[in-house]
Design a protein around this motif. Structure first.
Motif, mmCIF file in Angstrom:
data_model
loop_
_atom_site.group_PDB
_atom_site.id
_atom_site.type_symbol
_atom_site.label_atom_id
_atom_site.label_comp_id
_atom_site.label_asym_id
_atom_site.label_seq_id
_atom_site.Cartn_x
_atom_site.Cartn_y
_atom_site.Cartn_z
ATOM 1 N N ILE A 1 0.833 -1.203 0.000
ATOM 2 C CA ILE A 1 0.000 0.000 0.000
ATOM 3 C C ILE A 1 0.865 1.249 0.000
ATOM 4 C CG2 ILE A 1 -1.596 1.365 1.411
ATOM 5 C CD1 ILE A 1 -2.987 -1.217 2.174
ATOM 6 N N GLY A 2 1.931 1.244 0.804
ATOM 7 C CA GLY A 2 2.838 2.386 0.826
ATOM 8 C C GLY A 2 3.471 2.639 -0.530
ATOM 9 N N TYR A 3 3.837 1.565 -1.223
ATOM 10 C CA TYR A 3 4.470 1.684 -2.541
ATOM 11 C C TYR A 3 3.495 2.246 -3.575
ATOM 12 C CZ TYR A 3 6.493 0.235 -7.014
ATOM 13 O OH TYR A 3 6.963 0.224 -8.298
ATOM 14 N N PHE A 4 2.310 1.659 -3.659
ATOM 15 C CA PHE A 4 1.357 2.078 -4.686
ATOM 16 C C PHE A 4 0.739 3.445 -4.382
ATOM 17 C CE2 PHE A 4 1.419 -2.497 -5.677
ATOM 18 C CZ PHE A 4 1.640 -2.414 -7.051
ATOM 19 N N ALA A 5 0.594 3.794 -3.102
ATOM 20 C CA ALA A 5 0.093 5.133 -2.767
ATOM 21 C C ALA A 5 1.089 6.198 -3.212
ATOM 22 C CB ALA A 5 -0.163 5.239 -1.269
#
Length: 370
Positions: free
Chosen positions: A39-43
């Motif tokens: 989630i951190g990467y794609f956000a």
């Protein structure tokens, strides 16, 4: 912190063992563990940081209603699993905002932001116990927790501005930072202590002989974090991240040991010392991870730190609950957390100091003045 103060009531209502109660907390944390890095990467990559935070807070609130309506233990496990999804959206994105807007005194800024943690940690058990006392039902108390979730989601959506900075591609590159992986291991052991301790402290307080009501133990334990979060960040900016982490962990070991071998009000005092140390560690670990990010991958780095550490922490309620099931009191169960904290203290000595940290900080990191 809505679930821990509810656990004794849920366990009584559904006739659960300590292990089964711990499994509920495990379900909430394990999905969060695996989702946070992605989630951190794609956000970051899709510039959806604001939406991600707002959605997660709203989902957590909605699942509070589902928690209060759950008809059986298996539905409870599903609800806690979905709650974990909501809980996996915040830390990576919030740390990105702090790292972006504060060029200096980042740990201090993280500590001030972290004040929300102990305030919420104290408010949640007090609110839950008060609502149960008024309404006579843990289910009603759980469902009313939708309002803090909805308010938080609305505040995030209306007050945050999405930075027009696209995160770099290359999810796996972030795993190449050895200091970040070591910090993740240390933070995982810290989270194991935090989750294991706070999950079963409400059970322990009901058995303790003390003039302080059982419902006050958890909020009083977490109350010192209101001081230690900003103070820890300020000290870390002065003496370095590693030194602050090592100091806090050494005091944490002493506090846990004192808690295990004391009783009554003295045990509560040691419990508050534990809460002070745990509060001091969280914001420093977050900003440390952001500074160890490879190539401006702050969201991914913090997602790795919190996600994989959460996976380690998620196991704590299982073994602590199991030990309490087979031993007559909590002493052996909590002593296992002393050993975990000691391991974290030893490993933290190998984290990079001030000078070494500069070698791992990304030269392309984007920072702007507030």
């Amino acid at each position: 912190m809505v679930v821990p103060p509810l656990l004794p009531f849920i366990a009584k209502d559904f006739h659960l063992s300590y292990f089964q109660a711990g499994l509920l907390v495990f379900m909430a944390n394990i999905i969060s563990a695996f989702l946070q890095p992605a989630i951190g990467y794609f956000a970051d990559l899709k510039m959806l940081r604001k939406l991600t935070i707002s959605f997660g807070l709203a989902l957590y609130g909605v699942m509070s209603i589902a928690l209060g309506l759950a008809p059986n233990y298996y539905i409870l496990l599903v609800v806690l699993f979905l709650m974990g999804i909501g809980g996996s959206t915040y830390h990576a994105q919030s740390t990105y905002f702090i790292n972006l807007y504060f060029h200096k005194f980042k740990a201090t800024a993280s500590g001030i932001h972290g004040l929300g943690n102990p305030i919420g940690f104290v408010a949640a058990p007090l609110a839950v116990s008060t609502l149960i006392g008024i309404g006579g039902s843990w289910r009603l108390a759980a469902m009313l927790m939708v309002f803090p979730g909805a308010i938080a989601a609305l505040l995030a959506w209306t007050s945050l501005d999405e930075p027009r900075i696209e995160g770099p591609r290359g999810f796996l590159i972030s795993f190449g930072s050895r200091p970040l992986l070591l910090l993740t291991l240390v933070n995982g052991l810290v989270l194991a202590v935090f989750i294991g301790f706070t999950t079963f402290l409400p059970f322990y307080s009901e058995e303790a002989t003390c003039s302080i009501p059982a419902s006050w133990w958890l909020p009083l334990t977490l109350l010192p974090g209101i001081i230690s979060q900003p103070v820890g960040g300020l000290i870390a900016d002065k003496i370095g991240r590693r030194n602050l982490i090592l100091f806090a962990l050494c005091v944490l070991v002493a506090g846990l040991f004192g808690f295990v071998y004391s009783a009554g009000s003295v045990a509560l005092a040691f419990s508050m010392l534990i809460g002070f140390c745990l509060g001091m560690l969280a914001p420093v670990c977050f900003i440390f991870a952001a500074e160890l990010a490879v190539g401006d991958r702050v969201g991914t780095a913090v997602g790795i730190l919190w996600g994989f550490a959460m996976a380690m922490g998620a196991l704590a309620p299982l073994w602590v609950g199991y030990l309490r099931d087979i031993f007559p009191d909590f002493r052996i169960a909590f002593m296992s957390l002393v050993l975990v904290a000691l391991g974290a203290a030893v490993l933290s000595a190998f984290l990079p100091g001030k000078q070494a940290l500069r070698e791992f900080q990304s030269p392309t990191s984007s920072t702007v003045q507030p």
